[in-house]
Scaffold this motif. Structure first.
Motif, PDB file in Angstrom:
ATOM      1  N   LYS A 426     -50.499  34.721  54.019  1.00  0.00           N
ATOM      2  CA  LYS A 426     -51.732  35.471  53.851  1.00  0.00           C
ATOM      3  C   LYS A 426     -53.090  34.796  54.111  1.00  0.00           C
ATOM      4  N   ALA A 427     -53.853  35.190  54.982  1.00  0.00           N
ATOM      5  CA  ALA A 427     -55.105  34.704  55.319  1.00  0.00           C
ATOM      6  C   ALA A 427     -56.364  35.754  54.566  1.00  0.00           C
ATOM      7  N   VAL A 428     -57.202  35.014  53.541  1.00  0.00           N
ATOM      8  CA  VAL A 428     -58.043  35.821  52.850  1.00  0.00           C
ATOM      9  C   VAL A 428     -59.514  35.526  53.293  1.00  0.00           C
ATOM     10  N   PHE A 429     -60.233  36.211  53.784  1.00  0.00           N
ATOM     11  CA  PHE A 429     -61.491  36.021  54.831  1.00  0.00           C
ATOM     12  C   PHE A 429     -62.636  36.437  53.423  1.00  0.00           C
ATOM     13  N   ASN A 430     -62.577  37.663  52.898  1.00  0.00           N
ATOM     14  CA  ASN A 430     -63.234  38.275  52.047  1.00  0.00           C
ATOM     15  C   ASN A 430     -62.828  37.622  50.448  1.00  0.00           C
ATOM     16  N   PRO A 461     -60.691  30.669  56.368  1.00  0.00           N
ATOM     17  CA  PRO A 461     -60.006  31.454  55.075  1.00  0.00           C
ATOM     18  C   PRO A 461     -59.119  30.687  54.242  1.00  0.00           C
ATOM     19  N   GLN A 462     -58.987  31.358  53.005  1.00  0.00           N
ATOM     20  CA  GLN A 462     -57.958  30.585  52.186  1.00  0.00           C
ATOM     21  C   GLN A 462     -56.684  31.241  52.673  1.00  0.00           C
ATOM     22  N   VAL A 463     -55.812  30.593  52.634  1.00  0.00           N
ATOM     23  CA  VAL A 463     -54.320  30.682  53.048  1.00  0.00           C
ATOM     24  C   VAL A 463     -53.259  30.641  51.832  1.00  0.00           C
ATOM     25  N   PHE A 477     -54.434  26.337  53.340  1.00  0.00           N
ATOM     26  CA  PHE A 477     -55.249  25.932  54.468  1.00  0.00           C
ATOM     27  C   PHE A 477     -55.292  24.395  54.679  1.00  0.00           C
ATOM     28  N   MET A 478     -55.876  23.791  53.670  1.00  0.00           N
ATOM     29  CA  MET A 478     -55.748  22.099  53.681  1.00  0.00           C
ATOM     30  C   MET A 478     -55.647  21.670  52.404  1.00  0.00           C
TER      31      MET A 478
END
Length: 547
Positions: A426-430, A461-463, A477-478
Motif C-alpha cells: 500500500k502506498a499512502v500519499f495523503n 509516498p509512504q509504503v 519505501f526506503m
C-alpha cells in the motif's frame, strides 16, 4: 471496468432470459437481504476478535460467520455518505459526486442518473424495499423511492447527530432563530411508495421518548422501527414466493451519539453506551434472521452484512475499535477496512474465510451476477457509464478468485487516490491520520481523522506491507536494510488506469462541498476561473459535515 466472472448458472440464466419472460424464471432467482450498520468497528464483533472479549457479545453475528463467509480484507469508504454511495452505485464516490452530503435543508443528493442496487435488480424482476438510514440526500430525486426502491419504510435521511441539532436539551446555547430553522427543515422518518409523495411518520429527536402517536420518536427507539419494517416486509414477501426480493436494512446503530433502547441498557458486559448499542444491533440482526428462517426464506436468500466505513475513533469513548491505524475520515486501514459476512445455504461454505481484496463497491456486480442481470452500459439518462465493481461470486461460491487486484482510498476532495493498495503493498500519499506526533504519541488526537488536515507527501509516498505490517507502522519505501521503491511500478500503473477513466467518464458535480482551504491572492491573480467564480457566485465557505 466491469470485470465480471459470472457463474455458469448465471450465464445460463441470462441466456434463458432472452427466450422467456422474466416472470417465468423469477422463482429461480435468489432473494437478497442486505444489512448495513453504521460506524461499526472492525474489532467490535465476535468473528473479528471482539464480541464477548470486548464486553459486547455478538452471538447472532457470530452465527452469521458460522453459517457463511467472513471477509478480512473487505473495504468501505472512509465515511458515511461515500460508503453508502459506493455500495448503492458500485462506483467510486467521486464519480457520482457523493463524497459528502449537505446539511439538512440544503437539498441535493444522489443524482437521478445514477444506477443503484435496487434499480439494477428491478431489471431482473425483483421487488425492492428500503428501511433505515439513507444519508444520500434529501431532494425528491435522491430518495430511495426515486432510486429504484418500490417502497421505503421508516427512512432516516441524515446521520444520527443531525437529529439533535434542534433539541434545546442538547444545545441550549444555540441561537433560537437557528434552532427554529433546524426544526423547520429537518425531515423526520419517511415512508412511501415509488411514484408517490412520501409521508413523515414522526420527528426524531435525542430523547428517550417513543410517541409516534404524538409525532415524536427518540433516537434510542428508531432502530426498533427499522427492525419492525424489515420483519413486516419478510412476512409479506413470504406470501408471494414466486417473486424474488431485495431488501436493504440500514440500522442507525452504532453511530455516535449511541443511546441504546431501554431494553438494552446495561445488557453488555462493560455496561457502556457503545457496547450496549452493539448488543442491540446484534439482537436486531438476530430477530430479522430468525424471521427469515421461520418463514423458510433462508434457503433461497443471500444475506450480506457489512458497515459503511471504519470506526470513528475521534469520538471516543462513544466509538468502535479497530486494530488498524487511523480512523473514519482517513485513508488509513482503520478508516476503510471493515467487517463483512455473507451467507447463502448450499452456495457459500459455512465457516469459510476470505482474505481477498474486495469491498462495498463490488456488491453491485455481485448482486447483479447472482440475479442474472447485466450491468448497464449507459446511465439512467442515457450517457455512457463505468462501474468500479467486480463480481465476488467466485470467491463466495468457492469457484475462483476475485478479479480485483487493487483498492483505491479517497477522502472528500480527491480525484487521484490518497492511497492505493495493490496486492499486499500500500502506498499512502495523503498523510491525514498520521502518527499524532504534533500532539504527543499518547494523546487522543493520535487518530487525527477529520481533525487532521490533508497533508500530502512532497516527493515519495509512504509504503507499507499490509501482510507483515497491517497497522502501517513501518514505512519501507526506503530504510536501512532494503527498499521497496519497485512497488510503485504496479501501484502507479493501477492509478494511471483509473485516471484514464475520468477522461471518458467525467465525474459528476460534487453534491456537497467541503472546506479545502482559503482562496489565496496568488490564485486570484493566476487563475481566470477563480476570478470568474468570484464574480458569478461570490465566496461560499461551506459548513463541514463531518459524516
Amino acid at each position: 471496468m466491469n470485470r465480471k466472472s459470472p457463474l455458469t448458472a448465471a450465464v445460463c440464466l441470462t441466456a434463458l432470459m432472452t427466450m422467456a419472460p422474466a416472470f417465468v424464471l423469477a422463482a429461480d432467482k435468489p432473494n437478497i437481504l442486505f444489512i448495513v450498520s453504521d460506524d461499526t468497528g472492525y474489532g467490535d464483533l465476535g468473528p473479528y476478535g471482539g464480541g464477548e472479549g470486548r464486553g459486547m457479545p455478538t452471538p447472532n453475528i457470530d452465527r452469521l460467520a458460522d453459517d457463511g463467509m467472513t471477509f478480512f480484507s473487505f473495504y468501505a469508504q472512509p465515511s458515511c455518505t461515500p460508503g453508502r454511495a459506493a455500495m448503492q452505485t458500485g462506483r467510486i464516490p467521486n464519480r457520482s459526486g457523493m463524497t459528502t452530503v449537505a446539511f439538512q435543508g440544503q437539498g441535493g443528493g444522489l443524482p437521478a442518473a445514477e444506477w443503484t442496487l435496487a434499480s439494477v435488480l428491478k431489471q431482473g424482476g425483483y421487488q425492492t424495499y428500503f428501511t433505515g438510514k439513507w444519508h444520500l440526500g434529501e431532494a425528491d430525486y435522491a430518495l430511495p423511492t426515486a432510486q429504484g426502491y418500490d417502497e421505503m419504510k421508516y427512512v432516516g435521511l441524515y446521520h444520527l447527530n443531525a437529529y439533535t441539532y434542534a433539541d434545546p436539551t442538547w444545545f441550549p446555547d444555540m441561537d433560537p432563530e437557528l434552532r427554529a430553522m433546524f426544526q423547520k427543515v429537518t425531515k423526520g422518518s419517511l415512508s412511501g411508495k415509488a411514484g408517490e409523495t412520501p409521508t413523515e411518520d414522526f420527528k426524531i429527536n435525542g430523547q428517550y421518548v417513543d410517541t409516534p402517536d404524538k409525532g415524536v420518536v427518540g433516537i434510542p427507539f428508531f432502530d426498533g422501527y427499522v427492525e419492525k419494517a424489515a420483519i413486516e416486509f419478510l412476512e409479506q414477501a413470504a406470501k408471494d414466493p414466486g417473486k424474488p426480493f431485495f431488501i436493504n436494512v440500514n440500522f442507525m446503530k452504532v453511530h455516535q451519539p449511541n443511546l441504546p433502547a431501554p431494553e438494552y441498557e446495561h445488557k453488555s458486559l462493560s455496561k457502556s453506551k457503545y457496547a450496549d448499542s452493539v448488543v442491540e444491533l446484534d439482537a436486531r440482526i438476530g430477530h430479522i434472521m430468525d424471521k427469515l428462517r421461520e418463514l423458510g426464506l433462508d434457503q433461497n436468500t443471500m444475506v450480506f452484512y457489512t458497515t459503511d466505513n471504519g470506526a470513528w475513533q475521534d469520538v471516543y469513548p462513544d466509538a468502535g475499535y479497530t486494530p488498524f491505524r487511523g480512523t473514519k475520515g482517513t485513508v488509513r486501514e482503520g478508516g476503510n477496512r471493515v467487517p463483512a459476512i455473507a451467507v447463502m445455504p448450499g452456495k457459500v461454505k459455512p465457516g469459510s474465510k476470505s482474505h481477498d481484496i474486495v469491498g462495498g463497491l463490488d456488491l453491485m456486480a455481485t448482486f447483479a451476477s447472482v440475479a442474472g442481470v447485466e450491468l448497464p452500459k449507459v446511465d439512467r439518462e442515457g450517457a455512457p457509464i463505468v462501474f468500479d465493481s467486480y463480481d465476488m461470486s467466485p470467491v463466495l461460491f468457492g469457484t475462483g478468485k476475485s478479479d480485483r487486484k487493487s483498492w483505491f482510498y479517497f477522502t472528500e476532495n480527491e480525484l487521484t487516490p490518497g492511497a492505493a493498495r495493490v496486492g499486499n503493498y500500500k502506498a499512502v500519499f495523503n498523510l491525514r491520520g498520521d502518527d499524532g506526533q504534533q500532539t504527543g504519541g499518547l494523546a487522543v488526537d493520535t487518530n487525527l481523522g477529520w481533525k487532521g488536515a490533508e497533508k500530502y507527501v512532497a516527493t515519495v509516498p509512504q509504503v507499507f506491507d499490509l501482510w507483515q505490517d497491517p497497522q502501517e507502522r513501518y514505512d519501507i519505501f526506503m530504510n536501512n536494510y532494503t527498499e521497496r521503491t519497485w512497488t510503485l511500478v504496479t501501484i502507479n500503473e493501477e492509478i494511471q488506469k483509473l485516471m484514464k477513466t475520468y477522461v471518458e467518464y467525467p465525474p459528476r458535480k460534487l453534491q456537497s462541498e467541503v472546506y479545502t482551504g482559503p482562496i489565496t491572492l496568488t490564485q486570484y491573480q493566476r487563475f481566470q476561473h477563480v476570478r470568474d467564480l468570484l464574480k458569478n457566485e461570490g465566496v461560499n465557505i461551506p459548513m463541514p459535515t463531518g459524516n
